[in-house]
Scaffold this motif. Structure first.
Motif, PDB file in Angstrom:
ATOM      1  N   THR A 174     -47.431 -66.985-150.028  1.00 27.82           N
ATOM      2  CA  THR A 174     -46.360 -66.013-149.797  1.00 27.82           C
ATOM      3  C   THR A 174     -45.705 -66.292-148.443  1.00 27.82           C
ATOM      4  O   THR A 174     -46.274 -67.004-147.600  1.00 27.82           O
ATOM      5  CB  THR A 174     -46.922 -64.581-149.771  1.00 27.82           C
ATOM      6  OG1 THR A 174     -47.844 -64.482-148.661  1.00 27.82           O
ATOM      7  CG2 THR A 174     -47.653 -64.245-151.069  1.00 27.82           C
ATOM      8  N   PRO A 175     -44.522 -65.741-148.204  1.00 28.08           N
ATOM      9  CA  PRO A 175     -43.911 -65.898-146.874  1.00 28.08           C
ATOM     10  C   PRO A 175     -44.806 -65.380-145.746  1.00 28.08           C
ATOM     11  O   PRO A 175     -44.843 -65.962-144.660  1.00 28.08           O
ATOM     12  CB  PRO A 175     -42.616 -65.084-146.986  1.00 28.08           C
ATOM     13  CG  PRO A 175     -42.267 -65.138-148.448  1.00 28.08           C
ATOM     14  CD  PRO A 175     -43.604 -65.093-149.157  1.00 28.08           C
ATOM     15  N   SER A 176     -45.532 -64.298-146.003  1.00 33.76           N
ATOM     16  CA  SER A 176     -46.405 -63.768-144.944  1.00 33.76           C
ATOM     17  C   SER A 176     -47.560 -64.721-144.650  1.00 33.76           C
ATOM     18  O   SER A 176     -47.982 -64.851-143.499  1.00 33.76           O
ATOM     19  CB  SER A 176     -46.941 -62.386-145.326  1.00 33.76           C
ATOM     20  OG  SER A 176     -47.760 -62.456-146.468  1.00 33.76           O
ATOM     21  N   LEU A 177     -48.058 -65.409-145.689  1.00 34.35           N
ATOM     22  CA  LEU A 177     -49.113 -66.406-145.451  1.00 34.35           C
ATOM     23  C   LEU A 177     -48.560 -67.543-144.609  1.00 34.35           C
ATOM     24  O   LEU A 177     -49.217 -67.998-143.663  1.00 34.35           O
ATOM     25  CB  LEU A 177     -49.658 -66.941-146.775  1.00 34.35           C
ATOM     26  CG  LEU A 177     -50.689 -68.071-146.627  1.00 34.35           C
ATOM     27  CD1 LEU A 177     -51.931 -67.599-145.882  1.00 34.35           C
ATOM     28  CD2 LEU A 177     -51.073 -68.645-147.988  1.00 34.35           C
ATOM     29  N   LYS A 178     -47.362 -68.015-144.931  1.00 31.53           N
ATOM     30  CA  LYS A 178     -46.801 -69.126-144.154  1.00 31.53           C
ATOM     31  C   LYS A 178     -46.602 -68.726-142.698  1.00 31.53           C
ATOM     32  O   LYS A 178     -46.874 -69.518-141.786  1.00 31.53           O
ATOM     33  CB  LYS A 178     -45.477 -69.605-144.755  1.00 31.53           C
ATOM     34  CG  LYS A 178     -44.925 -70.820-144.032  1.00 31.53           C
ATOM     35  CD  LYS A 178     -43.878 -71.562-144.820  1.00 31.53           C
ATOM     36  CE  LYS A 178     -43.501 -72.866-144.109  1.00 31.53           C
ATOM     37  NZ  LYS A 178     -42.528 -73.668-144.868  1.00 31.53           N
ATOM     38  N   ASN A 179     -46.161 -67.497-142.468  1.00 31.94           N
ATOM     39  CA  ASN A 179     -45.975 -67.040-141.096  1.00 31.94           C
ATOM     40  C   ASN A 179     -47.306 -66.976-140.359  1.00 31.94           C
ATOM     41  O   ASN A 179     -47.407 -67.405-139.203  1.00 31.94           O
ATOM     42  CB  ASN A 179     -45.312 -65.664-141.093  1.00 31.94           C
ATOM     43  CG  ASN A 179     -44.957 -65.201-139.691  1.00 31.94           C
ATOM     44  OD1 ASN A 179     -44.256 -65.894-138.955  1.00 31.94           O
ATOM     45  ND2 ASN A 179     -45.444 -64.034-139.311  1.00 31.94           N
ATOM     46  N   ALA A 180     -48.354 -66.466-141.034  1.00 34.78           N
ATOM     47  CA  ALA A 180     -49.677 -66.400-140.418  1.00 34.78           C
ATOM     48  C   ALA A 180     -50.206 -67.795-140.113  1.00 34.78           C
ATOM     49  O   ALA A 180     -50.821 -68.033-139.063  1.00 34.78           O
ATOM     50  CB  ALA A 180     -50.642 -65.654-141.336  1.00 34.78           C
TER      51      ALA A 180
END
Length: 288
Positions: A174-180
């Motif tokens: 997900t986008p949040s995983l990539k940001n993390a």
């Protein structure tokens, strides 16, 4: 009965004295405390620590970290410290780690045994004295090189970490995983705690230390893209990182991996790691 206390700046020595008795399964606790101290303002590596004391000595501890992870080292009084840490913190529980039997018990204590998980494993703990490190021929002969990543490689390494998180940790892309993952890679770069293996100018494998102390490091996040596996690159990446650590007087390395990951176990044994006989528990809950 024990006395329960929230640890404060100044309690680091007492905490370290206790955790040293359980050094191989306390790397996250020891490293995070050393890196970020005992104040909890929600910053990376910070957490709230609650300890059980008997006669002014710590006998158990649980910590609740910035990322929602509860980490335990409580051979006694586990329910007391776990319930106290959850009652004190307003964070959402993202996972639990620590000695495997304690992690399993913590799920039950908190009523989380049936909560859906991305990962729920009792992993084999491996250890290596760095004087016994077996250096792969490709690394010894400079056929491949292991070094700190260049800034222009960090985007690629972010993509690799996303792939690792999906494959090894059961996370969703997900986008949040990539940001993390990007934040994690940037953090490793800032502290020089990760390495890329290159063949010529091409990155082919990656390794990092997810916990680090002056005498011991813990390996995590090892990743080789699927198309490049079977060539010995992971062995060289890990060995290269440990050669760097050994040059800075680090004496030992530990890591943990799942029972059924035979390929990873072969890599680790191939450079000298041996099982300690202990099991390390890691639970990551499904994101709501």
């Amino acid at each position: 009965m024990p006395t329960l206390r929230t640890l404060q700046p100044g309690d680091e020595g007492s905490l370290e004295a206790f955790l040293l008795q359980h050094a191989d399964t306390s790397m996250f606790l020891r490293s995070n405390c050393r890196t970020a101290g005992l104040l909890d303002q929600g910053a990376r590596f910070q957490g709230t620590y609650i300890a059980a004391y008997i006669d002014e000595a710590i006998v158990a501890v649980a910590a609740y970290f910035w990322n929602g992870m509860i980490i335990v080292q409580a051979p006694v009084y586990l329910p007391e410290v776990v319930q106290a840490i959850v009652a004190q913190s307003g964070r959402t529980i993202s996972g639990i780690s620590g000695p495997a039997a304690q992690v399993e018990a913590t799920k039950s204590i908190l009523g989380l045994s049936n909560r859906p998980t991305q990962l729920d494993e009792s992993e084999i703990l491996f250890s290596l004295r760095l004087q016994d490190l077996q250096i792969p021929q490709a690394l010894a002969s400079a056929k491949v090189q292991c070094r700190l990543p260049y800034p222009e490689e960090l985007e690629l390494l972010t993509e690799w970490r996303v792939a690792y998180s999906v494959e090894a940790l059961g996370k969703r892309d997900t986008p949040s995983l990539k940001n993390a993952c990007r934040l994690a890679i940037e953090g490793y770069q800032a502290t020089a705690m990760h390495w890329v293996l290159v063949a010529g100018d091409t990155p082919v494998s990656y390794s990092a230390f997810n916990a680090s102390l002056p005498d011991i490091v813990q390996i995590g996040g090892v990743w080789t893209p699927p198309a490049l596996r079977g060539k010995g690159y992971a062995k060289s990446a890990i060995a290269g990182s440990l050669l760097d650590a050994r040059s800075q007087q680090v004496k030992r390395a530990i890591l943990f991996t799942s029972d059924n990951n035979q390929a990873a176990q072969a890599v680790y044994r191939g450079i000298g790691f041996l099982p300690t006989g202990e099991k390390y528990g890691l639970v990551l809950f499904e994101e709501s």
